[in-house]
Scaffold this active site. Structure first.
Site, PDB file in Angstrom:
ATOM      1  N   GLY A  52      37.361  45.822  50.602  1.00 59.19           N
ATOM      2  CA  GLY A  52      38.248  46.874  50.105  1.00 59.19           C
ATOM      3  C   GLY A  52      37.898  48.297  50.490  1.00 59.19           C
ATOM      4  CD  GLU A  58      33.845  48.341  44.126  1.00 58.47           C
ATOM      5  OE1 GLU A  58      34.610  48.153  45.090  1.00 58.47           O
ATOM      6  OE2 GLU A  58      33.757  47.552  43.184  1.00 58.47           O
ATOM      7  CG  ASP A  59      38.244  48.499  46.653  1.00 59.28           C
ATOM      8  OD1 ASP A  59      37.354  48.293  45.799  1.00 59.28           O
ATOM      9  OD2 ASP A  59      39.013  47.598  47.046  1.00 59.28           O
ATOM     10  CG  ASP A 104      40.099  46.061  37.201  1.00 59.07           C
ATOM     11  OD1 ASP A 104      40.367  46.599  36.122  1.00 59.07           O
ATOM     12  OD2 ASP A 104      40.708  45.051  37.607  1.00 59.07           O
ATOM     13  CE  LYS A 140      43.461  48.741  38.508  1.00 60.93           C
ATOM     14  NZ  LYS A 140      43.753  47.284  38.584  1.00 60.93           N
ATOM     15  CG  PHE A 143      47.052  44.309  41.584  1.00 57.68           C
ATOM     16  CD1 PHE A 143      45.834  43.902  41.046  1.00 57.68           C
ATOM     17  CD2 PHE A 143      47.276  44.129  42.941  1.00 57.68           C
ATOM     18  CE1 PHE A 143      44.863  43.321  41.858  1.00 57.68           C
ATOM     19  CE2 PHE A 143      46.308  43.551  43.759  1.00 57.68           C
ATOM     20  CZ  PHE A 143      45.097  43.143  43.205  1.00 57.68           C
ATOM     21  CG  ASP A 158      43.023  42.187  48.995  1.00 60.58           C
ATOM     22  OD1 ASP A 158      42.167  42.805  48.321  1.00 60.58           O
ATOM     23  OD2 ASP A 158      43.157  40.951  48.943  1.00 60.58           O
ATOM     24  NE  ARG A 173      41.569  43.131  52.824  1.00 55.48           N
ATOM     25  CZ  ARG A 173      40.938  43.057  51.657  1.00 55.48           C
ATOM     26  NH1 ARG A 173      40.696  44.148  50.962  1.00 55.48           N
ATOM     27  NH2 ARG A 173      40.547  41.897  51.172  1.00 55.48           N
TER      28      ARG A 173
HETATM   29  P1  IMP Z   1      35.803  44.690  39.015  1.00 55.33           P
HETATM   30  O1  IMP Z   1      34.591  43.858  39.251  1.00 55.33           O
HETATM   31  O2  IMP Z   1      36.717  44.115  37.978  1.00 55.33           O
HETATM   32  O3  IMP Z   1      35.484  46.157  38.736  1.00 55.33           O
HETATM   33  O4  IMP Z   1      36.675  44.600  40.327  1.00 55.33           O
HETATM   34  C1  IMP Z   1      36.401  45.366  41.433  1.00 55.33           C
HETATM   35  C2  IMP Z   1      37.058  44.790  42.673  1.00 55.33           C
HETATM   36  O5  IMP Z   1      38.262  44.094  42.378  1.00 55.33           O
HETATM   37  C3  IMP Z   1      37.450  45.907  43.594  1.00 55.33           C
HETATM   38  O6  IMP Z   1      36.434  46.183  44.528  1.00 55.33           O
HETATM   39  C4  IMP Z   1      38.703  45.385  44.243  1.00 55.33           C
HETATM   40  O7  IMP Z   1      38.391  44.662  45.416  1.00 55.33           O
HETATM   41  C5  IMP Z   1      39.305  44.449  43.235  1.00 55.33           C
HETATM   42  N1  IMP Z   1      40.371  45.129  42.468  1.00 55.33           N
HETATM   43  C6  IMP Z   1      40.323  45.585  41.199  1.00 55.33           C
HETATM   44  N2  IMP Z   1      41.485  46.159  40.842  1.00 55.33           N
HETATM   45  C7  IMP Z   1      42.285  46.073  41.935  1.00 55.33           C
HETATM   46  C8  IMP Z   1      43.643  46.506  42.208  1.00 55.33           C
HETATM   47  O8  IMP Z   1      44.363  47.105  41.394  1.00 55.33           O
HETATM   48  N3  IMP Z   1      44.114  46.209  43.453  1.00 55.33           N
HETATM   49  C9  IMP Z   1      43.374  45.576  44.406  1.00 55.33           C
HETATM   50  N4  IMP Z   1      42.107  45.159  44.183  1.00 55.33           N
HETATM   51  C10 IMP Z   1      41.580  45.401  42.957  1.00 55.33           C
HETATM   52 MG    MG Z   2      39.917  42.839  46.790  1.00 50.87          MG
END
Ligand code: IMP
Ligand code: MG
Length: 183
Positions: A54, A109-110, A113, A141, A162, A169, A175
């Site tokens: 990402g 990080e992209d 979440d 977020k 999302f 993606d 992407r």
């Molecule tokens: P976390 O572990 O829940 O913080 O998720 C982080 C990863 O989930 C990010 O690096 C993204 O690759 C993916 N992700 C979380 N939210 C989104 C979204 O809204 N769109 C796309 N990918 C997401």
């Molecule tokens: Mg992803």
């Protein structure tokens, strides 16, 4: 980008709305690069670690805005599969081969979440004795309740939708969109 161009790139699938536009992102990334450049000293041994996939576009734009010597490596963790909610397990698919000990790490990080990915990676990387670890996220977020590493640099607060594009993606689609949109 004109509507016809967007539809060509999405294979005709419509997006909900553009959340962060191309120009807006470029401006913010330039600011973040300047902030990072001002934070570290010129002799800091900096390793920028991008979380694939990402972060690939964000990282590429960001490092070109940091006026310091640095190295780049990547790591791959996977948690989402083809869904739009976190499955709760973080799999380490690639560990950086670059030395970590004694270096200043910037994790890129992209989007943050649930924070699960970043928490697990932070623990794993701390065990390798870096001089410091900071997090730089394009999007946040603000739903994570137990983040052990808050982003020191954050591009934008993200809506609880999302998001795709600029590296993000949905099931590997979208992407390559030059902006961030919700679906
Ligand atoms: P976390 O572990 O829940 O913080 O998720 C982080 C990863 O989930 C990010 O690096 C993204 O690759 C993916 N992700 C979380 N939210 C989104 C979204 O809204 N769109 C796309 N990918 C997401
Ligand atoms: Mg992803």
């Amino acid at each position: 980008m004109i509507e016809a161009g967007v539809l060509a790139r999405t294979g005709g699938r419509t997006l909900n709305r553009i959340v962060f536009g191309t120009e807006e992102i470029a401006e913010r990334v330039m600011e973040m690069g300047a902030e990072i450049g001002a934070y570290y000293g010129p002799d800091s041994d900096i390793l920028v670690l991008g979380l694939l996939k990402g972060s690939f576009i964000f990282l590429a734009d960001l490092v070109r805005r940091i006026d310091l010597p640095l190295h780049v490596d990547f790591l791959v963790a996977s948690s989402y599969g083809a869904g739009t909610t976190s499955s709760g397990t973080v799999q380490m698919l690639y560990n950086p081969t670059a030395p970590i000990e004694g270096r200043h790490l910037i994790l890129v990080e992209d989007i943050v979440d649930s924070g699960r990915t970043i928490n697990e990676l932070t623990i794993a990387l701390r065990a390798r004795n870096p001089a410091s670890i900071e997090l730089c996220a394009l999007l946040h977020k603000h739903v994570a309740t137990d983040l052990i590493l808050e982003p020191k640099w954050c591009g934008f607060d993200a809506p609880h939708e999302f998001l795709v594009g600029y590296g993000l993606d949905h099931a590997e689609d979208f992407r390559h969109l030059p902006f961030v949109a919700s679906i």
